[in-house]
Design a protein around this motif. Structure first.
Motif, mmCIF file in Angstrom:
data_model
loop_
_atom_site.group_PDB
_atom_site.id
_atom_site.type_symbol
_atom_site.label_atom_id
_atom_site.label_comp_id
_atom_site.label_asym_id
_atom_site.label_seq_id
_atom_site.Cartn_x
_atom_site.Cartn_y
_atom_site.Cartn_z
ATOM 1 N N ALA A 18 89.703 72.558 16.773
ATOM 2 C CA ALA A 18 90.962 72.424 16.041
ATOM 3 C C ALA A 18 91.841 73.645 16.250
ATOM 4 O O ALA A 18 93.051 73.526 16.494
ATOM 5 C CB ALA A 18 90.682 72.219 14.543
ATOM 6 N N ARG A 19 91.242 74.836 16.170
ATOM 7 C CA ARG A 19 92.027 76.050 16.378
ATOM 8 C C ARG A 19 92.510 76.133 17.821
ATOM 9 O O ARG A 19 93.644 76.564 18.089
ATOM 10 C CB ARG A 19 91.204 77.278 15.997
ATOM 11 N N ALA A 20 91.677 75.709 18.765
ATOM 12 C CA ALA A 20 92.083 75.723 20.172
ATOM 13 C C ALA A 20 93.269 74.793 20.390
ATOM 14 O O ALA A 20 94.209 75.120 21.135
ATOM 15 C CB ALA A 20 90.909 75.308 21.061
ATOM 16 N N ALA A 21 93.256 73.618 19.740
ATOM 17 C CA ALA A 21 94.373 72.673 19.874
ATOM 18 C C ALA A 21 95.664 73.272 19.317
ATOM 19 O O ALA A 21 96.745 73.106 19.897
ATOM 20 C CB ALA A 21 94.036 71.369 19.160
ATOM 21 N N MET A 22 95.556 73.967 18.199
ATOM 22 C CA MET A 22 96.732 74.623 17.630
ATOM 23 C C MET A 22 97.291 75.678 18.579
ATOM 24 O O MET A 22 98.498 75.751 18.827
ATOM 25 C CB MET A 22 96.366 75.293 16.298
ATOM 26 N N PHE A 39 98.942 68.307 12.700
ATOM 27 C CA PHE A 39 98.991 67.043 13.440
ATOM 28 C C PHE A 39 98.432 67.219 14.853
ATOM 29 O O PHE A 39 97.675 66.380 15.348
ATOM 30 C CB PHE A 39 100.431 66.534 13.509
ATOM 31 N N ALA A 40 98.801 68.327 15.507
ATOM 32 C CA ALA A 40 98.319 68.584 16.871
ATOM 33 C C ALA A 40 96.804 68.726 16.906
ATOM 34 O O ALA A 40 96.157 68.321 17.879
ATOM 35 C CB ALA A 40 98.977 69.847 17.427
ATOM 36 N N ALA A 41 96.241 69.294 15.849
ATOM 37 C CA ALA A 41 94.794 69.521 15.797
ATOM 38 C C ALA A 41 94.038 68.337 15.219
ATOM 39 O O ALA A 41 92.808 68.291 15.298
ATOM 40 C CB ALA A 41 94.495 70.773 14.978
ATOM 41 N N GLY A 42 94.756 67.386 14.608
ATOM 42 C CA GLY A 42 94.100 66.229 14.015
ATOM 43 C C GLY A 42 93.312 66.568 12.761
ATOM 44 O O GLY A 42 92.246 65.994 12.517
ATOM 45 N N VAL A 43 93.846 67.496 11.963
ATOM 46 C CA VAL A 43 93.158 67.909 10.742
ATOM 47 C C VAL A 43 94.117 67.793 9.557
ATOM 48 O O VAL A 43 95.326 67.619 9.718
ATOM 49 C CB VAL A 43 92.633 69.354 10.833
ATOM 50 N N ALA A 48 94.095 72.880 8.095
ATOM 51 C CA ALA A 48 94.969 73.648 8.990
ATOM 52 C C ALA A 48 95.304 75.000 8.396
ATOM 53 O O ALA A 48 95.330 76.017 9.098
ATOM 54 C CB ALA A 48 96.240 72.858 9.275
ATOM 55 N N SER A 49 95.566 75.028 7.085
ATOM 56 C CA SER A 49 95.896 76.289 6.424
ATOM 57 C C SER A 49 94.760 77.295 6.554
ATOM 58 O O SER A 49 94.992 78.486 6.797
ATOM 59 C CB SER A 49 96.200 76.021 4.946
ATOM 60 N N SER A 50 93.528 76.810 6.424
ATOM 61 C CA SER A 50 92.373 77.697 6.567
ATOM 62 C C SER A 50 92.274 78.236 7.988
ATOM 63 O O SER A 50 92.049 79.435 8.201
ATOM 64 C CB SER A 50 91.101 76.928 6.208
#
Length: 236
Positions: A18-22, A39-43, A48-50
């Motif tokens: 998820a972080r890599a996608a961001m 949205f980009a990370a699908g979370v 996302a905030s974390s």
């Protein structure tokens, strides 16, 4: 006690999908709000905030505040360089694969790599600059400018003598993760892409890292550097 760089910490932050996608979604150099990155990370926004908090603490991101809104961007060109180089590492697959989706094809053809041009077009332009003797590849992953190159860039509208070199030089080699070859980066690469956009040769997408080559740009790149954008598009 000698201080040591905490490579493991940065690697841990990037390793999470998820972080890599961001991070990859920010490689065009633009700042984006948390909602877009979620949205980009699908979370979820909470997740996302974390993740964003960890990336900020690790120095991979910086945040800008506009009123009640917060916008995140990469911590610098050095972060973008690391991401692009990591993306190029991996075993080449020999199995048959489905054709890439349209957006993936657009990114492979031409895209922003933070502040400079990447993709098949970026590599082809760099090859053209080298073939015409405007640049010379040096051993330390830099490009040296030749007198002919200084003159050519000036005719194109870019006075390279006014550019301020970074600590890694005026022009550096950036490994393209889709083409597995180098394209032009550094202050020269950034200003050259800016020039091509302002001249109407390139058009950046508002919603992604993709870059479009205009008909004016196709003609100009063919005339100036021998870059056949039509053939490259077919190959992509």
């Amino acid at each position: 006690m000698n201080p040591q760089p905490n490579i493991a910490s940065a690697a841990f932050l990037i390793a999470d999908p998820a972080r890599a996608a961001m991070l990859m979604s920010l490689l065009d150099g633009r700042a984006r709000p948390a909602g877009e990155l979620a949205f980009a990370a699908g979370v979820t926004p909470q997740t996302a905030s974390s993740h964003l908090g960890k990336l900020l603490a690790g120095g991979l991101l910086v945040v800008e505040t506009e009123g009640r809104h917060r916008y995140y961007r990469l911590g610098g060109s050095h972060v973008a360089s690391v991401l692009e180089n990591l993306a190029s590492i991996g075993v080449t697959e020999v199995m048959r694969r489905k054709p890439p989706i349209r957006e993936a094809q657009r990114l492979q053809f031409a895209r922003c790599c933070y502040d400079h041009l990447a993709g098949r077009i970026g590599v082809a332009i760099t090859h053209g600059l080298l073939a015409r003797g405007f640049l010379i590849a040096s051993a330390d992953k830099r490009y040296d400018m030749t007198p002919d190159g200084i003159e050519w860039f000036f005719r194109m509208g870019l006075d390279v003598t006014r550019l301020k070199p970074s600590r890694r030089g005026l022009a550096r080699q950036c490994l393209d993760w889709t083409e597995r070859e180098h394209h032009l980066a550094g202050p020269l690469g950034a200003q050259f892409m800016s020039l091509l956009c302002s001249s109407g040769w390139l058009r950046r997408s508002e919603s992604s890292r993709a870059v479009q080559v205009t008909s004016k740009g196709s003609n100009g790149l063919k005339e100036q550097l021998g870059v056949d954008t039509g053939s490259l598009a077919i190959a992509t």
